[in-house]
Motif scaffolding. Structure first.
Motif, PDB file in Angstrom:
ATOM      1  N   THR A  58      47.586  29.080  42.915  1.00  0.00           N
ATOM      2  CA  THR A  58      47.386  27.431  42.960  1.00  0.00           C
ATOM      3  C   THR A  58      45.925  26.839  42.220  1.00  0.00           C
ATOM      4  OG1 THR A  58      47.113  26.925  45.190  1.00  0.00           O
ATOM      5  CG2 THR A  58      49.138  26.780  44.397  1.00  0.00           C
ATOM      6  N   SER A  59      45.758  26.094  41.597  1.00  0.00           N
ATOM      7  CA  SER A  59      44.472  25.662  41.233  1.00  0.00           C
ATOM      8  C   SER A  59      43.595  26.599  40.951  1.00  0.00           C
ATOM      9  CB  SER A  59      44.155  24.546  42.006  1.00  0.00           C
ATOM     10  OG  SER A  59      42.844  23.677  41.764  1.00  0.00           O
ATOM     11  N   ALA A  60      43.821  27.371  40.124  1.00  0.00           N
ATOM     12  CA  ALA A  60      43.082  28.944  39.921  1.00  0.00           C
ATOM     13  C   ALA A  60      41.496  28.466  39.495  1.00  0.00           C
ATOM     14  CB  ALA A  60      43.711  29.793  39.005  1.00  0.00           C
ATOM     15  N   HIS A  61      40.694  29.189  39.933  1.00  0.00           N
ATOM     16  CA  HIS A  61      39.132  29.389  39.720  1.00  0.00           C
ATOM     17  C   HIS A  61      38.608  30.668  39.128  1.00  0.00           C
ATOM     18  CE1 HIS A  61      38.799  25.012  40.764  1.00  0.00           C
ATOM     19  NE2 HIS A  61      39.432  25.326  42.019  1.00  0.00           N
ATOM     20  N   PRO A  62      37.511  30.620  38.508  1.00  0.00           N
ATOM     21  CA  PRO A  62      37.135  31.996  38.046  1.00  0.00           C
ATOM     22  C   PRO A  62      37.261  33.025  38.941  1.00  0.00           C
ATOM     23  CG  PRO A  62      35.705  30.238  36.974  1.00  0.00           C
ATOM     24  CD  PRO A  62      36.768  29.472  38.085  1.00  0.00           C
ATOM     25  N   GLU A  63      36.830  32.729  40.385  1.00  0.00           N
ATOM     26  CA  GLU A  63      36.843  33.800  41.426  1.00  0.00           C
ATOM     27  C   GLU A  63      37.999  34.373  41.737  1.00  0.00           C
ATOM     28  OE1 GLU A  63      35.634  30.482  41.455  1.00  0.00           O
ATOM     29  OE2 GLU A  63      36.185  29.644  43.711  1.00  0.00           O
ATOM     30  N   ASP A  64      39.092  33.740  41.251  1.00  0.00           N
ATOM     31  CA  ASP A  64      40.702  34.193  41.348  1.00  0.00           C
ATOM     32  C   ASP A  64      40.705  35.131  40.502  1.00  0.00           C
ATOM     33  OD1 ASP A  64      41.520  30.807  42.195  1.00  0.00           O
ATOM     34  OD2 ASP A  64      41.048  32.285  43.841  1.00  0.00           O
ATOM     35  N   SER A  65      39.932  35.462  39.479  1.00  0.00           N
ATOM     36  CA  SER A  65      40.248  36.475  38.554  1.00  0.00           C
ATOM     37  C   SER A  65      40.149  37.824  39.012  1.00  0.00           C
ATOM     38  CB  SER A  65      39.037  36.519  37.362  1.00  0.00           C
ATOM     39  OG  SER A  65      39.218  35.129  36.491  1.00  0.00           O
ATOM     40  N   SER A  66      41.304  38.447  38.718  1.00  0.00           N
ATOM     41  CA  SER A  66      41.519  39.773  39.512  1.00  0.00           C
ATOM     42  C   SER A  66      42.912  40.406  38.880  1.00  0.00           C
ATOM     43  CB  SER A  66      41.527  39.685  40.842  1.00  0.00           C
ATOM     44  OG  SER A  66      41.773  40.773  41.646  1.00  0.00           O
ATOM     45  N   PHE A  67      42.967  41.745  39.502  1.00  0.00           N
ATOM     46  CA  PHE A  67      44.392  42.464  38.981  1.00  0.00           C
ATOM     47  C   PHE A  67      45.289  42.226  40.087  1.00  0.00           C
ATOM     48  CE2 PHE A  67      46.926  45.276  36.516  1.00  0.00           C
ATOM     49  CZ  PHE A  67      47.050  46.392  37.281  1.00  0.00           C
ATOM     50  N   TYR A  68      46.611  41.631  40.009  1.00  0.00           N
ATOM     51  CA  TYR A  68      47.349  41.538  40.961  1.00  0.00           C
ATOM     52  C   TYR A  68      48.492  42.441  40.859  1.00  0.00           C
ATOM     53  CZ  TYR A  68      44.896  37.305  42.082  1.00  0.00           C
ATOM     54  OH  TYR A  68      43.666  36.409  42.314  1.00  0.00           O
ATOM     55  N   ILE A  69      48.783  43.093  41.717  1.00  0.00           N
ATOM     56  CA  ILE A  69      50.102  44.132  41.502  1.00  0.00           C
ATOM     57  C   ILE A  69      51.121  44.013  42.723  1.00  0.00           C
ATOM     58  CG2 ILE A  69      48.772  45.935  42.957  1.00  0.00           C
ATOM     59  CD1 ILE A  69      50.183  47.678  40.555  1.00  0.00           C
TER      60      ILE A  69
END
Lengths: 116, 116
Positions: free
Chosen positions: A82-93
């Protein structure tokens, strides 16, 4: 063998957007699914355990209001950033396994999330 | 709390030779499973081998074998006859409990480079 499908594979979106990632078990039922996050050149960090029909169990330090998990059926779990910000950038698995299986978790192919 | 330790950030091996990737673990649960996964640069998690805590024999899967030393709490992966395609990140993982409904945690990983 057991197959887990994860969608989408890639997401690029603007800061402030909410992003939903789906994890499906294609040929088995999974009462439990797991969501991991992986930063570049790092290990998989367990974020939460998704439980069908009940609330997810979050690992320490993971914001449950930021990462919403819904496991509405025995074959589908969703992770919403929710309300994503640049620090949420990642690989989700995500991963799942038939409940009676004692060997490996079956992993989706992962979602690369980039927040601009 | 369960813990997985991989002390080798990177390893080099000559093609066709054997290599050992180290893994130690810590748990107070008598029932657990140990896993090794391979993660190529594309990101997917590839299951290699599994060892249950009650298994008497060391696990083997083709060119992969797991050197399980229960008293020392170590579960080293041995790759025989290394191939160029073995170059990847390798993760040791542990699951407390003996079915797929229990969460799995991962070590920091070892990057393997196979030289021609």
């Amino acid at each position: 063998g057991a197959v887990v499908s994860q969608h989408p594979s890639w997401v690029i979106c603007k800061s402030g957007t909410s992003v939903k990632i789906e994890c499906r078990s294609l040929d088995f039922q999974a009462t439990t699914m797991f969501w991991y996050r992986q930063f570049p050149k790092q290990s998989l960090m367990l974020m939460a355990t998704s439980n069908e029909g009940s609330k997810a169990t979050y690992e320490q330090g993971v914001e449950k209001d930021k990462f919403l998990i819904n496991h509405a059926s025995l074959t589908l779990s969703t992770l919403t950033v929710t309300s994503a910000h640049p620090e949420d950038s990642s690989f989700y698995i995500c991963s799942a396994s038939p409940a009676t299986e004692d060997r490996s978790q079956h992993f989706g192919d992962g979602t690369r999330l980039s927040i601009l | 709390a369960q813990k997985i330790t991989q002390t080798q950030p990177g390893m080099f091996v000559q093609e066709k030779e054997a290599v050992t990737l180290d893994c130690t673990y810590d748990t107070s649960d008598p029932s657990y499973g140990l896993f090794w996964y391979k993660q190529p640069s594309s990101g997917e998690m590839i299951f290699l081998i599994y060892q249950g805590s009650y298994d008497q024999q060391n696990a083997t899967e083709g060119r992969y074998s797991l050197n399980f030393q229960k008293a020392r709490k170590s579960a080293n992966l041995v790759i025989s006859a290394s191939q160029l395609g073995d170059s990847a990140m390798y993760f040791c993982a542990m699951r407390e409990g003996n079915t797929g409904g229990f969460k799995t945690i991962f070590g920091a990983g070892t990057r393997l480079f196979v030289k021609a």
